[in-house]
Design an enzyme around this catalytic site. Structure first.
Site, PDB file in Angstrom:
ATOM      1  N   ARG A  75      33.602  44.566  42.955  1.00 26.61           N
ATOM      2  CA  ARG A  75      33.245  44.035  41.642  1.00 26.61           C
ATOM      3  C   ARG A  75      32.743  42.603  41.829  1.00 26.61           C
ATOM      4  NH1 ARG A  75      36.735  41.001  37.919  1.00 26.61           N
ATOM      5  NH2 ARG A  75      35.821  41.114  35.849  1.00 26.61           N
ATOM      6  N   HIS A 118      30.348  36.122  33.942  1.00 29.66           N
ATOM      7  CA  HIS A 118      31.637  35.586  34.388  1.00 29.66           C
ATOM      8  C   HIS A 118      31.529  34.062  34.305  1.00 29.66           C
ATOM      9  CE1 HIS A 118      35.351  36.627  36.995  1.00 29.66           C
ATOM     10  NE2 HIS A 118      35.434  35.344  36.737  1.00 29.66           N
ATOM     11  N   GLU A 163      36.741  38.266  30.679  1.00 28.78           N
ATOM     12  CA  GLU A 163      37.715  37.386  30.025  1.00 28.78           C
ATOM     13  C   GLU A 163      37.106  36.475  28.956  1.00 28.78           C
ATOM     14  OE1 GLU A 163      39.957  35.228  32.954  1.00 28.78           O
ATOM     15  OE2 GLU A 163      40.533  37.016  34.054  1.00 28.78           O
ATOM     16  N   ASN A 291      42.623  42.301  33.332  1.00 32.04           N
ATOM     17  CA  ASN A 291      42.971  41.315  34.354  1.00 32.04           C
ATOM     18  C   ASN A 291      44.387  40.869  34.068  1.00 32.04           C
ATOM     19  OD1 ASN A 291      40.381  41.609  35.219  1.00 32.04           O
ATOM     20  ND2 ASN A 291      39.714  39.530  34.724  1.00 32.04           N
ATOM     21  N   TYR A 293      47.801  38.843  35.501  1.00 34.62           N
ATOM     22  CA  TYR A 293      48.395  37.926  36.476  1.00 34.62           C
ATOM     23  C   TYR A 293      49.858  37.595  36.164  1.00 34.62           C
ATOM     24  CZ  TYR A 293      43.769  37.196  38.357  1.00 34.62           C
ATOM     25  OH  TYR A 293      42.551  37.409  38.948  1.00 34.62           O
ATOM     26  N   GLU A 352      41.325  42.877  37.815  1.00 29.77           N
ATOM     27  CA  GLU A 352      41.784  41.746  38.630  1.00 29.77           C
ATOM     28  C   GLU A 352      43.300  41.738  38.648  1.00 29.77           C
ATOM     29  OE1 GLU A 352      40.395  37.786  37.637  1.00 29.77           O
ATOM     30  OE2 GLU A 352      38.354  38.529  37.308  1.00 29.77           O
TER      31      GLU A 352
HETATM   32  O1  IFM Z   1      39.618  33.051  39.509  1.00 28.52           O
HETATM   33  C1  IFM Z   1      39.873  33.615  38.255  1.00 28.52           C
HETATM   34  C2  IFM Z   1      38.779  34.568  37.848  1.00 28.52           C
HETATM   35  O2  IFM Z   1      37.545  33.967  37.843  1.00 28.52           O
HETATM   36  C3  IFM Z   1      39.055  35.121  36.471  1.00 28.52           C
HETATM   37  N1  IFM Z   1      40.377  35.632  36.349  1.00 28.52           N
HETATM   38  C4  IFM Z   1      41.474  34.844  36.845  1.00 28.52           C
HETATM   39  C5  IFM Z   1      41.189  34.358  38.249  1.00 28.52           C
HETATM   40  C6  IFM Z   1      42.357  33.498  38.768  1.00 28.52           C
HETATM   41  O3  IFM Z   1      42.556  32.407  37.939  1.00 28.52           O
END
Ligand code: IFM
Length: 446
Positions: A75, A118, A163, A291, A293, A352
């Site tokens: 990606r 992006h 995002e 995404n 985290y 992600e």
């Molecule tokens: O590096 C970023 C990415 O560009 C978008 N999502 C989160 C990642 C980590 O912060």
């Protein structure tokens, strides 16, 4: 054995401004990130994406690294100002780079997943109002058309935006990302125009190519109240509204969440929403990218930087990454289940997931990153739990292939499976790269 379904897509990811460099070459003009990074104090250490991982000049090396991982898919994003450096002007040299990238992936048996946006808006569009201006949504659809025209024979999976919360709120609401504006009213207009741009671009791509698979990627994260206090519970609802539902509801239900609209009424009359916009935004999705985290803990904070939303708290006694993000893989299971239950049925991808740690090259020339392996392992198990409960999860992409320009944090935060020694541009696959290759080969974890 945690096996994943037949056909599950294993991938890794990058984004143009974070890796390409070559910021002034072959006709590329500045994006808002070039401008922002050049602003004193905006990015840690004064770092910029001017060189980044020099991926633009090291494409074959990086394609070979992708192939060595054995992944099914890669990606990446397209740099809008590389492809359209001036209003209405198409730059063939820019398109040629992405053609080589797409062809190079196919030669190595890897499927390209393209992200159109992006975060690197052409500066000439920001000069005309950026995402706060309705016109930008239309320009985005035209740009989508140009890229699709050039790459459609090699690309089936298209993500419009990565995002949009970050673009709108960190960029226009809190001033922490490009273009560095801090006005909630601007963030709301930007949210709407990003989503409208998504809808218009999706329609444009489908018009040309009904077989194209078109989706959007959101940064989604469960929000829990920091305490049982009703004020914190209300804060959690506000934060969930701004972070998650402000995007999911229009995309999946065709309307903005009433409580979020009420919350922001004092700063915006929402006159930027025109008749028919929400139908465009709610155009059917072929997939939703998630995404993930970290989860969030919200506390009531009337005097905080965003009094209308909520303050973020860190849970005590929880391990954190180098970004200070709490590590809680169950949040991924929770979010995937919620999407299925509240917004499904819908094919999902984890587009992600990954973590920054303080990696270093040891004297023997190795990068040992057991914390990253543990993080990825735990999150894959969390995704597997969701699969077991019926979630239609189609694939998983590690963020990121390479250490790269981590936006306002600069190069000090390393997310890569592959270590980048920035002075020499040497690439060294970390222990996690070997671990991930084995996972992909086995199609699961033992
Ligand atoms: O590096 C970023 C990415 O560009 C978008 N999502 C989160 C990642 C980590 O912060």
């Amino acid at each position: 054995m945690f096996r994943f379904p037949e056909g599950f897509v294993w991938g890794t990811a990058t984004a143009a401004y974070q890796v390409e460099g070559a910021a002034t070459e072959d006709g590329r003009t500045p994006s808002i990130w070039d401008t922002f990074a050049a602003t004193p104090g905006a990015v840690r250490n004064g770092d910029t994406g001017a060189v980044a991982c020099d991926h633009y000049h090291r494409l074959d090396t990086d394609l070979d690294l992708i192939a060595q991982l054995g992944v099914d898919a890669y990606r990446f994003s397209i740099s809008w100002p590389r492809v359209m450096p001036e209003p209405g002007q198409v730059n063939q040299k820019g398109l040629d780079f992405y053609r080589r990238l797409v062809d190079g992936l196919h030669e190595r048996g890897v499927t390209p997943f393209v992200t159109l946006y992006h975060w690197d808006l052409p500066q000439y569009l920001e000069d005309r109002g950026g995402w706060v201006a309705r016109e930008t949504a239309q320009r985005f659809a035209e740009y989508a058309d140009v890229v699709h025209d050039a790459l459609a024979d090699g690309v089936a999976d298209w993500t419009t935006l990565n995002e949009p919360w970050v673009s709108a709120w960190l960029g226009y609401g809190y001033g922490l990302h490009a273009p560095g504006r801090a006005e909630p009213a601007a963030a709301l207009a930007a949210t709407h125009h990003l989503l409208l741009g998504h809808g218009l671009a999706a329609e444009a791509i489908r018009h040309r190519d009904p077989a194209a698979r078109v989706g959007i990627t959101l940064n989604l994260s469960p929000v829990a109240p920091a305490t049982d206090d009703p004020a914190d519970q209300a804060a959690a609802r506000r934060m969930d509204g701004q972070l998650n539902r402000l995007f999911l509801d229009p995309l999946r239900r065709g309307h903005y969440p009433a409580d979020v609209v009420e919350l922001y009424r004092p700063v915006s009359d929402f006159a930027f929403v025109h008749d028919g916009d929400l139908a465009t935004i709610a155009t059917p999705l072929d997939f939703l990218g998630v995404n993930y985290y970290r989860p969030n803990l919200a506390a009531d904070e009337p005097a905080g930087t965003d009094p209308l939303a909520a303050g973020v708290r860190l849970p005590p006694d929880v391990a954190r990454t180098a970004m200070e993000w709490p590590i809680q893989p169950e949040g991924l299971t929770e979010m995937l289940l919620r999407l299925q239950q509240e917004y499904g049925p819908l094919p999902l991808y984890v587009t992600e997931n990954g973590a920054a740690f303080h990696d270093y090259l040891d004297p023997a020339g190795h990068v040992n990153d057991p914390q990253r392996i543990a993080y990825l392992d735990a999150h894959l198990r969390a995704a597997h739990v969701a699969l077991g409960q019926g979630v239609d999860l189609r694939g998983y992409f590690v963020w990121s292939l390479l250490d790269n320009f981590e936006w306002a944090e600069g190069y000090g935060r390393r997310f890569g499976l592959v270590y980048v020694e920035y002075g020499s541009q040497r690439r060294v696959p970390k222990a996690s790269a070997g671990w991930y290759r084995d996972v992909v080969r086995a199609n699961g974890l033992t």
